[in-house]
Write a protein that holds these residues in place. Structure first.
Motif, PDB file in Angstrom:
ATOM      1  N   LEU A  94       0.084 -82.187   5.373  1.00  0.00           N
ATOM      2  CA  LEU A  94      -0.936 -81.248   5.840  1.00  0.00           C
ATOM      3  C   LEU A  94      -1.574 -80.527   4.649  1.00  0.00           C
ATOM      4  O   LEU A  94      -2.801 -80.367   4.593  1.00  0.00           O
ATOM      5  CB  LEU A  94      -0.318 -80.244   6.812  1.00  0.00           C
ATOM      6  CG  LEU A  94      -1.249 -79.234   7.485  1.00  0.00           C
ATOM      7  CD1 LEU A  94      -2.391 -79.923   8.221  1.00  0.00           C
ATOM      8  CD2 LEU A  94      -0.455 -78.347   8.444  1.00  0.00           C
ATOM      9  N   ASN A  95      -0.756 -80.131   3.698  1.00  0.00           N
ATOM     10  CA  ASN A  95      -1.277 -79.455   2.495  1.00  0.00           C
ATOM     11  C   ASN A  95      -2.204 -80.366   1.695  1.00  0.00           C
ATOM     12  O   ASN A  95      -3.215 -79.912   1.133  1.00  0.00           O
ATOM     13  CB  ASN A  95      -0.129 -78.989   1.610  1.00  0.00           C
ATOM     14  CG  ASN A  95       0.607 -77.791   2.196  1.00  0.00           C
ATOM     15  OD1 ASN A  95       0.112 -77.132   3.108  1.00  0.00           O
ATOM     16  ND2 ASN A  95       1.782 -77.499   1.668  1.00  0.00           N
ATOM     17  N   LYS A  96      -1.865 -81.643   1.639  1.00  0.00           N
ATOM     18  CA  LYS A  96      -2.704 -82.589   0.903  1.00  0.00           C
ATOM     19  C   LYS A  96      -4.069 -82.745   1.568  1.00  0.00           C
ATOM     20  O   LYS A  96      -5.088 -82.908   0.886  1.00  0.00           O
ATOM     21  CB  LYS A  96      -1.997 -83.947   0.788  1.00  0.00           C
ATOM     22  CG  LYS A  96      -0.851 -83.956  -0.207  1.00  0.00           C
ATOM     23  CD  LYS A  96      -0.220 -85.337  -0.332  1.00  0.00           C
ATOM     24  CE  LYS A  96       0.885 -85.343  -1.392  1.00  0.00           C
ATOM     25  NZ  LYS A  96       1.519 -86.673  -1.541  1.00  0.00           N
ATOM     26  N   TYR A  97      -4.093 -82.687   2.882  1.00  0.00           N
ATOM     27  CA  TYR A  97      -5.372 -82.752   3.589  1.00  0.00           C
ATOM     28  C   TYR A  97      -6.174 -81.475   3.330  1.00  0.00           C
ATOM     29  O   TYR A  97      -7.383 -81.523   3.065  1.00  0.00           O
ATOM     30  CB  TYR A  97      -5.150 -82.935   5.090  1.00  0.00           C
ATOM     31  CG  TYR A  97      -6.445 -82.985   5.873  1.00  0.00           C
ATOM     32  CD1 TYR A  97      -7.236 -84.130   5.877  1.00  0.00           C
ATOM     33  CD2 TYR A  97      -6.892 -81.876   6.592  1.00  0.00           C
ATOM     34  CE1 TYR A  97      -8.433 -84.174   6.571  1.00  0.00           C
ATOM     35  CE2 TYR A  97      -8.088 -81.906   7.295  1.00  0.00           C
ATOM     36  CZ  TYR A  97      -8.862 -83.061   7.274  1.00  0.00           C
ATOM     37  OH  TYR A  97     -10.052 -83.099   7.956  1.00  0.00           O
ATOM     38  N   LEU A  98      -5.508 -80.331   3.383  1.00  0.00           N
ATOM     39  CA  LEU A  98      -6.178 -79.053   3.163  1.00  0.00           C
ATOM     40  C   LEU A  98      -6.767 -78.956   1.757  1.00  0.00           C
ATOM     41  O   LEU A  98      -7.820 -78.351   1.552  1.00  0.00           O
ATOM     42  CB  LEU A  98      -5.205 -77.895   3.405  1.00  0.00           C
ATOM     43  CG  LEU A  98      -4.726 -77.690   4.848  1.00  0.00           C
ATOM     44  CD1 LEU A  98      -3.573 -76.687   4.891  1.00  0.00           C
ATOM     45  CD2 LEU A  98      -5.867 -77.222   5.745  1.00  0.00           C
TER      46      LEU A  98
END
Length: 290
Positions: A94-98
């Motif tokens: 999720l952090n990588k997408y953000l």
């Protein structure tokens, strides 16, 4: 005769146009209608806001987004987002997408996303991405909830240390005094074995306790943490709310609960209505997304 018929038709169509087809209505704890503007103003004073939802209601999801956008403006960007729909061990993805490291396909291929992610939750995640807000994956990985339902809470004690980091700190207190859990017991029927009942309730409790811990680990002074979850996880001030209250009774928390009404004016339902701080009434015949 022709003129009379014309007048009847005119009255008929005017009466149709006069009908007020409401898509939603918010009420406060005292049962008074409240505008979204006033509600957002009040929400800005809370540390944690639980926005309950019926998972398959598009109006519900749209309101989550619009209230979040308005709260962002009211709080000058001092928001943290989090959701039941993302599990702790998918936080890195999720952090990588953000951060833009992953695109939509990368997130879809690497994380366990709900089937309605693209229509109902992606707009919230994209808002967090655009505004550079944290978005916390709060829920326990579903495999541990499933294990608890089958084998009980004690079976989690033998998990490797890394696996336990994705679960609220053990042991987890489970009591039928928690709002909503007695209702779950009744769902199992009077003849269900006590062990099976408690395993069933414990599987819910491990989700609630883990989401509560995730919120507590990520709250920041001066910021509002808005959490999106199924209505059952916070209704009647139970579930996640209850577990946070055991750990930090001083936090100021608000619950937005969801109810359906047959009344076209979306009056408060006569049955099954237990209000929380704010209460969203939706049409019972609203088209469901799945």
């Amino acid at each position: 005769m022709k003129n009379i018929f014309s007048i009847v038709l005119l009255v008929f169509f005017c009466s149709l146009n006069a009908q007020n087809f409401k898509a939603y209505q918010f009420y406060n704890k005292k049962g008074k209608e409240i505008s979204t503007e006033k509600m957002v103003k009040e929400l800005a004073d809370y540390d944690v806001v639980f926005f309950g939802e019926n998972h398959n209601n598009s109006i519900n999801h749209w309101l989550q987004l619009k209230v979040t956008e308005a709260l962002y403006q009211k709080k000058n960007g001092q928001l943290i987002l989090g959701a039941e729909m993302f599990e702790r061990d998918n936080q890195e993805q999720l952090n990588k997408y953000l951060s833009g490291t992953f695109d939509s396909k990368g997130l879809k291929d690497s994380a366990r996303l709900w089937n309605n992610f693209s229509t109902d939750y992606k707009p919230l995640v994209d808002f967090a991405k655009a505004k550079k807000l944290p978005f916390i994956a709060t829920n326990v990985p579903r495999r541990y909830a499933s294990q608890t339902s089958k084998e009980g809470l004690k079976s989690l004690n033998s998990l490797p240390a890394k696996d336990k980091t994705y679960i609220a700190q053990l042991p987890i207190t489970v009591t039928l005094e928690t709002p909503g859990y007695q209702e779950m017991k009744k769902m199992m029927g009077d003849h269900a074995e006590e062990m099976k009942v408690m395993n069933f309730v414990s599987a819910q409790a491990i989700k609630d306790a883990t989401m509560a811990e995730s919120i507590l680990k990520n709250i920041q002074s001066g910021k509002t943490f808005i959490h999106y979850n199924g209505n059952y996880h916070s209704k009647e001030f139970g579930g996640i709310y209850w577990y946070i209250r055991q750990k930090n009774p001083d936090l100021k928390m608000a619950v937005i609960s969801v109810f359906e009404s047959e009344d076209p004016e979306l009056k408060i339902p006569e049955k099954g209505y237990v209000p929380t701080d704010f209460n969203l009434i939706l049409p019972a015949d609203m088209t469901k997304t799945y």
